[in-house]
Design an enzyme around this catalytic site. Sequence first.
Site, short mmCIF file in Angstrom:
data_model
loop_
_atom_site.label_atom_id
_atom_site.label_comp_id
_atom_site.label_asym_id
_atom_site.label_seq_id
_atom_site.Cartn_x
_atom_site.Cartn_y
_atom_site.Cartn_z
N MET A 195 -74.63 5.16 -35.11
CA MET A 195 -74.23 3.98 -35.86
C MET A 195 -73.72 2.93 -34.88
SD MET A 195 -72.49 5.57 -39.26
CE MET A 195 -71.31 6.55 -38.37
N GLY A 196 -74.64 2.18 -34.25
CA GLY A 196 -74.25 1.02 -33.48
C GLY A 196 -73.66 0.05 -34.47
N THR A 197 -72.37 -0.06 -34.47
CA THR A 197 -71.63 -0.38 -35.68
C THR A 197 -70.66 -1.52 -35.49
OG1 THR A 197 -71.73 1.93 -36.37
CG2 THR A 197 -69.96 0.66 -37.30
N THR A 198 -70.27 -2.12 -36.58
CA THR A 198 -69.06 -2.94 -36.62
C THR A 198 -68.17 -2.39 -37.72
OG1 THR A 198 -70.26 -4.91 -35.89
CG2 THR A 198 -68.10 -5.24 -36.90
N SER B 236 -69.99 -1.10 -31.65
CA SER B 236 -70.61 -2.00 -30.67
C SER B 236 -70.36 -3.46 -30.99
CB SER B 236 -72.11 -1.72 -30.61
OG SER B 236 -72.69 -1.86 -31.91
#
Length: 246
Positions: A24-27, A155
């Site tokens: 989960m390249g996430t905010t 990220s």
Amino acid sequence: MDAAHQGSSSAAGGEAPTTGEHRMGTTIVGVCYNGGVVLGADSRTSTGMYVANRASDKITQLTDNVYVCRSGSAADTQVISDYVRYFLHQHTIQLGQPATVKVAANLIRLLAYQNKNMLQAGMIIGGWDKYEGGQIFSVPLGGTILRQPFAIGGSGSSYLYAFFDHEWKEGMSQEEAEKFVVKAVSLAMARDGASGGVVRTVTINADGVKRNFYPGDTLELWHEELKPHSSLLDILAAGSPGPMVQ
């Protein structure tokens, strides 16, 4: 974490761009306001370079009054959440009252720290209890625990530090906090290629829990972003197109 890192290295080696675990390249965002907390997250989950799920739910319930935002490896964060939910259920039965936010956060910290060499999990725990009200705890990679008035992770957080330093203020109302979280996540989605999809929020206070959903095409566009267009799959799902006119 950069969701594209695993996929880029795999593709360079001649493997399929979908090689790699679910990430989960996430905010993820958590904010305290006057009376409770607001948690927010995007919804993009990737496998290598491929978007495996564009509408995943990264805000997971632990108890009636505590939720957690997950970033990193989807498998790692899901199993941590499952273990902690089980432990908190046992804890609640033994005490005869709901677990506090601090207990939930420290259980996550314990699992993350003891297994730090095997896990890739950054988590934000938010909730409300009768002892200390609304609380936000951050447990980044490695298992450190920090209590903060706001926390950001994933990220997309790289693009938000200056925004939070400038815009966050103490004593916000619930409506102000909700708008602030949605704005923060949408800003990160505009800059971070590993974040995207929709914005989900969870508001927790003495009155209970409220979930909100903000579709991607309703979010404000930033920095001359391109307007979203329907994909071919969306067009086909809506029905057969009309006849072509010459």
